[in-house]
Design a protein around this motif. Structure first.
Motif, PDB file in Angstrom:
ATOM      1  N   ASN A 140      16.957  80.037  -9.363  1.00 33.64           N
ATOM      2  CA  ASN A 140      16.939  81.479  -9.517  1.00 33.64           C
ATOM      3  C   ASN A 140      17.732  81.848 -10.762  1.00 33.64           C
ATOM      4  OD1 ASN A 140      19.760  81.631  -8.795  1.00 33.64           O
ATOM      5  ND2 ASN A 140      19.147  81.441  -6.645  1.00 33.64           N
ATOM      6  N   LYS A 141      17.966  83.139 -10.959  1.00 34.70           N
ATOM      7  CA  LYS A 141      18.619  83.587 -12.188  1.00 34.70           C
ATOM      8  C   LYS A 141      20.033  83.026 -12.356  1.00 34.70           C
ATOM      9  CE  LYS A 141      17.810  87.814 -11.369  1.00 34.70           C
ATOM     10  NZ  LYS A 141      17.704  89.290 -11.521  1.00 34.70           N
ATOM     11  N   ASN A 142      20.669  82.618 -11.259  1.00 32.31           N
ATOM     12  CA  ASN A 142      21.999  82.017 -11.353  1.00 32.31           C
ATOM     13  C   ASN A 142      21.958  80.613 -11.950  1.00 32.31           C
ATOM     14  OD1 ASN A 142      23.269  84.273 -10.148  1.00 32.31           O
ATOM     15  ND2 ASN A 142      22.785  83.502  -8.105  1.00 32.31           N
ATOM     16  N   ASP A 143      20.758  80.032 -12.035  1.00 31.26           N
ATOM     17  CA  ASP A 143      20.606  78.674 -12.562  1.00 31.26           C
ATOM     18  C   ASP A 143      20.164  78.656 -14.020  1.00 31.26           C
ATOM     19  OD1 ASP A 143      21.117  77.283 -10.008  1.00 31.26           O
ATOM     20  OD2 ASP A 143      19.211  78.179  -9.378  1.00 31.26           O
ATOM     21  N   GLN A 144      20.044  79.813 -14.636  1.00 31.12           N
ATOM     22  CA  GLN A 144      19.514  79.876 -16.000  1.00 31.12           C
ATOM     23  C   GLN A 144      20.291  78.992 -16.972  1.00 31.12           C
ATOM     24  OE1 GLN A 144      19.562  84.041 -16.975  1.00 31.12           O
ATOM     25  NE2 GLN A 144      17.821  84.546 -15.651  1.00 31.12           N
ATOM     26  N   ILE A 145      21.614  79.084 -16.955  1.00 32.55           N
ATOM     27  CA  ILE A 145      22.438  78.329 -17.906  1.00 32.55           C
ATOM     28  C   ILE A 145      22.331  76.831 -17.649  1.00 32.55           C
ATOM     29  CG2 ILE A 145      24.745  78.023 -18.865  1.00 32.55           C
ATOM     30  CD1 ILE A 145      23.398  80.751 -19.410  1.00 32.55           C
ATOM     31  N   ASP A 146      22.376  76.431 -16.390  1.00 27.84           N
ATOM     32  CA  ASP A 146      22.251  75.011 -16.065  1.00 27.84           C
ATOM     33  C   ASP A 146      20.899  74.461 -16.517  1.00 27.84           C
ATOM     34  OD1 ASP A 146      24.751  74.747 -14.976  1.00 27.84           O
ATOM     35  OD2 ASP A 146      24.104  75.137 -12.919  1.00 27.84           O
ATOM     36  N   LEU A 147      19.845  75.248 -16.352  1.00 24.07           N
ATOM     37  CA  LEU A 147      18.518  74.811 -16.786  1.00 24.07           C
ATOM     38  C   LEU A 147      18.447  74.723 -18.313  1.00 24.07           C
ATOM     39  CD1 LEU A 147      16.373  76.863 -14.259  1.00 24.07           C
ATOM     40  CD2 LEU A 147      16.423  74.361 -14.433  1.00 24.07           C
ATOM     41  N   GLN A 148      19.061  75.667 -19.002  1.00 25.55           N
ATOM     42  CA  GLN A 148      19.081  75.605 -20.464  1.00 25.55           C
ATOM     43  C   GLN A 148      19.869  74.386 -20.946  1.00 25.55           C
ATOM     44  OE1 GLN A 148      20.311  79.865 -21.104  1.00 25.55           O
ATOM     45  NE2 GLN A 148      18.637  79.822 -22.583  1.00 25.55           N
ATOM     46  N   LYS A 149      20.924  74.044 -20.243  1.00 27.61           N
ATOM     47  CA  LYS A 149      21.671  72.826 -20.581  1.00 27.61           C
ATOM     48  C   LYS A 149      20.781  71.597 -20.400  1.00 27.61           C
ATOM     49  CE  LYS A 149      25.767  71.950 -19.209  1.00 27.61           C
ATOM     50  NZ  LYS A 149      26.871  71.714 -18.246  1.00 27.61           N
ATOM     51  N   GLN A 150      19.958  71.596 -19.352  1.00 27.60           N
ATOM     52  CA  GLN A 150      19.047  70.468 -19.136  1.00 27.60           C
ATOM     53  C   GLN A 150      17.972  70.404 -20.210  1.00 27.60           C
ATOM     54  OE1 GLN A 150      17.698  68.826 -15.460  1.00 27.60           O
ATOM     55  NE2 GLN A 150      18.810  70.359 -14.276  1.00 27.60           N
ATOM     56  N   ILE A 151      17.548  71.568 -20.697  1.00 22.46           N
ATOM     57  CA  ILE A 151      16.587  71.594 -21.797  1.00 22.46           C
ATOM     58  C   ILE A 151      17.176  70.874 -23.011  1.00 22.46           C
ATOM     59  CG2 ILE A 151      15.424  73.086 -23.483  1.00 22.46           C
ATOM     60  CD1 ILE A 151      14.099  73.119 -20.761  1.00 22.46           C
ATOM     61  N   LEU A 152      18.457  71.092 -23.270  1.00 21.25           N
ATOM     62  CA  LEU A 152      19.111  70.494 -24.427  1.00 21.25           C
ATOM     63  C   LEU A 152      19.546  69.057 -24.174  1.00 21.25           C
ATOM     64  CD1 LEU A 152      21.296  73.537 -25.555  1.00 21.25           C
ATOM     65  CD2 LEU A 152      19.110  72.765 -26.523  1.00 21.25           C
ATOM     66  N   ASN A 153      19.584  68.641 -22.915  1.00 20.55           N
ATOM     67  CA  ASN A 153      19.984  67.284 -22.569  1.00 20.55           C
ATOM     68  C   ASN A 153      18.846  66.309 -22.886  1.00 20.55           C
ATOM     69  OD1 ASN A 153      20.686  64.856 -21.338  1.00 20.55           O
ATOM     70  ND2 ASN A 153      21.594  65.836 -19.559  1.00 20.55           N
ATOM     71  N   SER A 249      28.588  85.035 -22.173  1.00 21.34           N
ATOM     72  CA  SER A 249      30.036  85.165 -22.336  1.00 21.34           C
ATOM     73  C   SER A 249      30.479  84.138 -23.376  1.00 21.34           C
ATOM     74  CB  SER A 249      30.746  84.896 -21.007  1.00 21.34           C
ATOM     75  OG  SER A 249      30.586  83.542 -20.629  1.00 21.34           O
ATOM     76  N   GLU A 250      31.707  84.267 -23.844  1.00 20.75           N
ATOM     77  CA  GLU A 250      32.203  83.330 -24.844  1.00 20.75           C
ATOM     78  C   GLU A 250      32.236  81.905 -24.292  1.00 20.75           C
ATOM     79  OE1 GLU A 250      32.895  82.275 -28.505  1.00 20.75           O
ATOM     80  OE2 GLU A 250      32.538  84.346 -27.900  1.00 20.75           O
ATOM     81  N   ALA A 251      32.579  81.783 -23.002  1.00 19.53           N
ATOM     82  CA  ALA A 251      32.643  80.462 -22.370  1.00 19.53           C
ATOM     83  C   ALA A 251      31.254  79.834 -22.287  1.00 19.53           C
ATOM     84  CB  ALA A 251      33.257  80.575 -20.976  1.00 19.53           C
ATOM     85  N   VAL A 252      30.253  80.644 -21.912  1.00 19.00           N
ATOM     86  CA  VAL A 252      28.887  80.139 -21.825  1.00 19.00           C
ATOM     87  C   VAL A 252      28.365  79.768 -23.212  1.00 19.00           C
ATOM     88  CG1 VAL A 252      26.499  80.831 -21.366  1.00 19.00           C
ATOM     89  CG2 VAL A 252      28.279  81.305 -19.676  1.00 19.00           C
ATOM     90  N   ARG A 253      28.662  80.606 -24.191  1.00 21.38           N
ATOM     91  CA  ARG A 253      28.219  80.330 -25.558  1.00 21.38           C
ATOM     92  C   ARG A 253      28.793  78.993 -26.049  1.00 21.38           C
ATOM     93  NH1 ARG A 253      29.353  84.886 -27.348  1.00 21.38           N
ATOM     94  NH2 ARG A 253      27.241  85.741 -27.260  1.00 21.38           N
ATOM     95  N   LYS A 254      30.059  78.770 -25.763  1.00 23.28           N
ATOM     96  CA  LYS A 254      30.716  77.524 -26.168  1.00 23.28           C
ATOM     97  C   LYS A 254      30.070  76.324 -25.468  1.00 23.28           C
ATOM     98  CE  LYS A 254      35.294  75.367 -26.439  1.00 23.28           C
ATOM     99  NZ  LYS A 254      36.756  75.533 -26.123  1.00 23.28           N
ATOM    100  N   LEU A 255      29.761  76.496 -24.189  1.00 22.80           N
ATOM    101  CA  LEU A 255      29.152  75.435 -23.394  1.00 22.80           C
ATOM    102  C   LEU A 255      27.779  75.054 -23.941  1.00 22.80           C
ATOM    103  CD1 LEU A 255      29.584  73.816 -20.661  1.00 22.80           C
ATOM    104  CD2 LEU A 255      28.198  75.597 -19.597  1.00 22.80           C
ATOM    105  N   LEU A 256      26.943  76.065 -24.248  1.00 22.39           N
ATOM    106  CA  LEU A 256      25.597  75.802 -24.743  1.00 22.39           C
ATOM    107  C   LEU A 256      25.622  75.224 -26.161  1.00 22.39           C
ATOM    108  CD1 LEU A 256      23.650  78.917 -23.396  1.00 22.39           C
ATOM    109  CD2 LEU A 256      23.501  76.555 -22.593  1.00 22.39           C
ATOM    110  N   LEU A 257      26.541  75.687 -26.985  1.00 23.92           N
ATOM    111  CA  LEU A 257      26.648  75.142 -28.337  1.00 23.92           C
ATOM    112  C   LEU A 257      27.068  73.672 -28.297  1.00 23.92           C
ATOM    113  CD1 LEU A 257      28.257  78.111 -30.307  1.00 23.92           C
ATOM    114  CD2 LEU A 257      25.951  77.168 -30.614  1.00 23.92           C
TER     115      LEU A 257
END
Length: 340
Positions: A140-153, A249-257
């Motif tokens: 669901n929408k709470n998993d968006q960041i984790d899924l984007q991390k998997q896209i980059l993995n 958020s700044e933390a999420v941005r740092k994580l994805l970068l």
């Protein structure tokens, strides 16, 4: 015919007959009959367009669209905009699919995205991609960041556009289309990064449904400075997205970068070994060396080379990265010849 449940979108550009025939035939063998097949002849200069027309005359589920060459992204967008199915799925013209792709992935209730599994077919072996998700796992929408991390993995194996069902209404509602300026390279990663940015509902199905066929003569396996630059632009576009997106958020941005930096390390190795120092690249050794040095000076590449996490990278790739660091290009050149 009522609106089909699923639209297959197949970009076609100068695909060898044996691959294209196998691809289309595999789609027509679907156990779920409520499908349409959009064959996008993207300015082919060989007989690919005629093969598409021949199939269309035999099966009314097939629609052929002939257009001037727009590149892979443009062809996929043409397919999406002309599709009528509730869901769409992308298939490259030199790949093939299992007969139960649709019956396995078609959800019982509406989903934005359904993720299936991919097999990579080499001439003498098969590689079954591995996934960290469980069968029937919901998103669901709470998993968006984790899924984007998997896209980059690099080892996440969900970054390809194929092997998925995507709700067509979801694409139009969120204006998610392929970037036609990124017609080759890592265009699928960039598309999927945006695709999962707005996901509200999704599910993973533990079923191998898609066969990615290794073709030694395909665009992606032929050394090309143009393709290298296009792939780099894809990663730069993802970086721009992360840095400018106000929802992060700044933390999420740092994580994805950081995830992006880690992914680009693999791109650096691939560029060095499979593109620049690939024996098929006929330019002189000095030009290869200068090309790699120029590539490494790119701001995005240089940042990832410095900040990417090497702890999860295999020993062979670590060695290539060390050789690049100490500018031991002659050894990279030799390894490129040995590899091929």
């Amino acid at each position: 015919m009522m609106n089909p449940k699923v639209s297959f979108i197949v970009p076609v550009y100068n695909v060898p007959d044996i691959f294209l025939n196998t691809c289309i035939t595999s789609i027509l063998k679907q156990t779920e009959s409520s499908i349409e097949v959009l064959l996008i002849d993207d300015g082919s200069t060989d007989g690919s367009g005629c093969i598409c027309d021949t199939f269309a005359k035999k099966d009314n589920r097939i629609k052929v669209i002939h257009q001037p060459n727009k590149g892979l992204s443009g062809a996929r967008n043409t397919g999406v905009k002309n599709a009528s199915g509730e869901y769409i799925t992308f298939v490259d013209g030199d790949d093939w699919v299992e007969a139960d792709l649709i019956s396995s992935l078609l959800p019982k209730q509406r989903e934005d995205i359904v993720i299936g599994k991919i097999v990579k077919n080499y001439p003498n072996k098969e590689k079954y991609y591995r996934y960290s998700m469980a069968d029937g796992q919901k998103f669901n929408k709470n998993d968006q960041i984790d899924l984007q991390k998997q896209i980059l993995n690099f080892n996440g194996n969900i970054s390809a556009v194929y092997g998925k069902l995507i709700n067509r209404e979801y694409l139009f509602k969120n204006n998610i289309f392929h970037n036609e300026d990124l017609s080759q390279g890592a265009e699928g990663i960039e598309f999927n990064f945006r695709l999962f940015q707005s996901i509200s509902t999704g599910i993973f199905i533990d079923r191998y449904v898609y066969h990615y066929v290794y073709n030694a003569e395909s665009i992606t396996t032929t050394p090309s400075q143009k393709n290298m630059i296009l792939a780099l632009r894809c990663f730069e576009k993802i970086q721009e997205n992360i840095e400018s997106n106000l929802k992060y958020s700044e933390a999420v941005r740092k994580l994805l970068l950081q995830s992006l930096n880690d992914r680009i390390l693999y791109f650096i190795v691939t560029t060095a070994m499979s593109s620049i120092f690939n024996p098929k690249n006929g330019i002189p050794y000095t030009d290869k060396k200068n090309q790699l040095m120029k590539f490494m000076k790119n701001k995005t590449i240089n940042m990832s080379f410095k900040n990417g996490d090497r702890s999860e990278i295999g020993i062979q790739r670590k060695i290539i990265l060390l050789l690049i660091k100490f500018r031991l290009f002659s050894i990279i050149n030799l390894l490129g010849k040995i590899k091929k």
